[in-house]
Motif scaffolding. Structure first.
Motif, PDB file in Angstrom:
ATOM      1  N   PRO A   1       0.843  -1.169   0.145  1.00  0.00           N
ATOM      2  CA  PRO A   1      -0.106  -0.049   0.117  1.00  0.00           C
ATOM      3  C   PRO A   1       0.784   1.226  -0.170  1.00  0.00           C
ATOM      4  CG  PRO A   1      -0.110  -1.104   2.201  1.00  0.00           C
ATOM      5  CD  PRO A   1       0.656  -1.815   1.199  1.00  0.00           C
ATOM      6  N   GLY A   2       0.261   2.365  -0.468  1.00  0.00           N
ATOM      7  CA  GLY A   2       1.038   3.602  -0.427  1.00  0.00           C
ATOM      8  C   GLY A   2       0.792   4.364   0.556  1.00  0.00           C
ATOM      9  N   ILE A   3       0.770   3.914   1.749  1.00  0.00           N
ATOM     10  CA  ILE A   3       0.559   4.574   3.087  1.00  0.00           C
ATOM     11  C   ILE A   3       1.858   4.548   3.887  1.00  0.00           C
ATOM     12  CG2 ILE A   3      -0.900   4.901   5.240  1.00  0.00           C
ATOM     13  CD1 ILE A   3      -2.886   3.346   3.700  1.00  0.00           C
ATOM     14  N   PRO A   4       2.499   5.760   4.301  1.00  0.00           N
ATOM     15  CA  PRO A   4       3.835   5.517   5.123  1.00  0.00           C
ATOM     16  C   PRO A   4       3.513   4.838   6.502  1.00  0.00           C
ATOM     17  CG  PRO A   4       3.411   7.619   4.326  1.00  0.00           C
ATOM     18  CD  PRO A   4       2.441   6.821   3.986  1.00  0.00           C
ATOM     19  N   GLY A   5       4.333   4.075   6.911  1.00  0.00           N
ATOM     20  CA  GLY A   5       4.178   3.232   8.159  1.00  0.00           C
ATOM     21  C   GLY A   5       3.611   1.817   8.035  1.00  0.00           C
ATOM     22  N   LEU A   6       2.722   1.798   6.968  1.00  0.00           N
ATOM     23  CA  LEU A   6       1.867   0.763   6.831  1.00  0.00           C
ATOM     24  C   LEU A   6       2.545  -0.043   5.559  1.00  0.00           C
ATOM     25  CD1 LEU A   6      -1.689   2.010   7.846  1.00  0.00           C
ATOM     26  CD2 LEU A   6       0.024   0.674   9.388  1.00  0.00           C
ATOM     27  N   ARG A   7       3.278  -0.986   5.967  1.00  0.00           N
ATOM     28  CA  ARG A   7       3.828  -1.860   4.881  1.00  0.00           C
ATOM     29  C   ARG A   7       3.385  -3.148   4.343  1.00  0.00           C
ATOM     30  NH1 ARG A   7       9.178  -2.555   8.296  1.00  0.00           N
ATOM     31  NH2 ARG A   7       8.189  -1.121   9.583  1.00  0.00           N
ATOM     32  N   SER A   8       2.120  -3.333   4.793  1.00  0.00           N
ATOM     33  CA  SER A   8       1.362  -4.640   4.380  1.00  0.00           C
ATOM     34  C   SER A   8      -0.098  -4.311   4.386  1.00  0.00           C
ATOM     35  CB  SER A   8       1.632  -5.647   5.094  1.00  0.00           C
ATOM     36  OG  SER A   8       1.173  -5.754   6.483  1.00  0.00           O
ATOM     37  N   TRP A   9      -0.952  -4.839   3.586  1.00  0.00           N
ATOM     38  CA  TRP A   9      -2.385  -4.717   3.690  1.00  0.00           C
ATOM     39  C   TRP A   9      -2.949  -5.221   4.877  1.00  0.00           C
ATOM     40  CZ3 TRP A   9      -4.626  -1.321   0.900  1.00  0.00           C
ATOM     41  CH2 TRP A   9      -4.230  -1.109  -0.392  1.00  0.00           C
ATOM     42  N   ARG A  10      -2.331  -6.364   5.602  1.00  0.00           N
ATOM     43  CA  ARG A  10      -2.811  -6.693   6.861  1.00  0.00           C
ATOM     44  C   ARG A  10      -2.861  -5.463   8.017  1.00  0.00           C
ATOM     45  NH1 ARG A  10      -0.809 -12.266   9.026  1.00  0.00           N
ATOM     46  NH2 ARG A  10      -2.287 -13.036   8.076  1.00  0.00           N
ATOM     47  N   ARG A  11      -1.751  -4.840   7.757  1.00  0.00           N
ATOM     48  CA  ARG A  11      -1.739  -3.717   8.658  1.00  0.00           C
ATOM     49  C   ARG A  11      -2.471  -2.570   8.270  1.00  0.00           C
ATOM     50  NH1 ARG A  11       4.790  -2.974  10.268  1.00  0.00           N
ATOM     51  NH2 ARG A  11       5.306  -5.050  10.931  1.00  0.00           N
ATOM     52  N   VAL A  12      -2.847  -2.336   7.287  1.00  0.00           N
ATOM     53  CA  VAL A  12      -3.734  -1.307   6.862  1.00  0.00           C
ATOM     54  C   VAL A  12      -5.242  -1.796   7.374  1.00  0.00           C
ATOM     55  CG1 VAL A  12      -4.897  -0.209   4.819  1.00  0.00           C
ATOM     56  CG2 VAL A  12      -2.433  -0.365   4.668  1.00  0.00           C
ATOM     57  N   TYR A  13      -5.539  -2.942   7.109  1.00  0.00           N
ATOM     58  CA  TYR A  13      -6.894  -3.498   7.617  1.00  0.00           C
ATOM     59  C   TYR A  13      -6.902  -3.360   9.289  1.00  0.00           C
ATOM     60  CZ  TYR A  13      -7.525  -5.288   2.843  1.00  0.00           C
ATOM     61  OH  TYR A  13      -7.569  -5.593   1.618  1.00  0.00           O
ATOM     62  N   ALA A  14      -5.995  -3.601   9.888  1.00  0.00           N
ATOM     63  CA  ALA A  14      -5.977  -3.592  11.299  1.00  0.00           C
ATOM     64  C   ALA A  14      -6.064  -2.369  11.760  1.00  0.00           C
ATOM     65  CB  ALA A  14      -4.654  -4.533  11.708  1.00  0.00           C
ATOM     66  N   ALA A  15      -5.333  -1.294  11.118  1.00  0.00           N
ATOM     67  CA  ALA A  15      -5.438   0.047  11.449  1.00  0.00           C
ATOM     68  C   ALA A  15      -6.926   0.781  11.501  1.00  0.00           C
ATOM     69  CB  ALA A  15      -4.456   0.796  10.830  1.00  0.00           C
ATOM     70  N   VAL A  16      -7.598   0.195  10.363  1.00  0.00           N
ATOM     71  CA  VAL A  16      -8.942   0.682  10.198  1.00  0.00           C
ATOM     72  C   VAL A  16      -9.917  -0.039  10.898  1.00  0.00           C
ATOM     73  CG1 VAL A  16     -10.700   0.577   8.303  1.00  0.00           C
ATOM     74  CG2 VAL A  16      -8.687   1.080   7.455  1.00  0.00           C
ATOM     75  N   ILE A  17      -9.654  -1.147  11.377  1.00  0.00           N
ATOM     76  CA  ILE A  17     -10.757  -1.959  12.443  1.00  0.00           C
ATOM     77  C   ILE A  17     -10.484  -1.431  13.628  1.00  0.00           C
ATOM     78  CG2 ILE A  17     -10.889  -4.106  13.679  1.00  0.00           C
ATOM     79  CD1 ILE A  17     -10.633  -5.482  10.805  1.00  0.00           C
ATOM     80  N   LEU A  18      -9.093  -1.153  14.187  1.00  0.00           N
ATOM     81  CA  LEU A  18      -8.724  -0.440  15.376  1.00  0.00           C
ATOM     82  C   LEU A  18      -9.494   0.969  15.457  1.00  0.00           C
ATOM     83  CD1 LEU A  18      -5.235  -1.723  16.123  1.00  0.00           C
ATOM     84  CD2 LEU A  18      -7.541  -2.642  17.257  1.00  0.00           C
TER      85      LEU A  18
END
Length: 56
Positions: free
Chosen positions: A22-39
């Motif tokens: 993903p193109g989001i700094p600090g989130l290097r995988s889609w799993r981390r992006v999904y976790a951040a959205v849910i949290l």
């Protein structure tokens, strides 16, 4: 005689895009992006549940 038309381009395989980071700094995988959205959603729900107690 008609000229032949070029063949239709083959659509890309949808599974190939899942491996791109993903193109989001600090989130290097889609799993981390999904976790951040849910949290973030759960934190928002918690804050909304506290709002009536703080307002009264």
């Amino acid at each position: 005689m008609r000229p032949t038309q070029p063949s239709a381009a083959v659509p890309p395989d949808p599974a190939t895009g899942a491996e791109e980071p993903p193109g989001i700094p600090g989130l290097r995988s889609w799993r981390r992006v999904y976790a951040a959205v849910i949290l973030g959603f759960l934190a928002g729900l918690a804050l909304l549940s506290l709002l009536p107690r703080l307002a009264s």
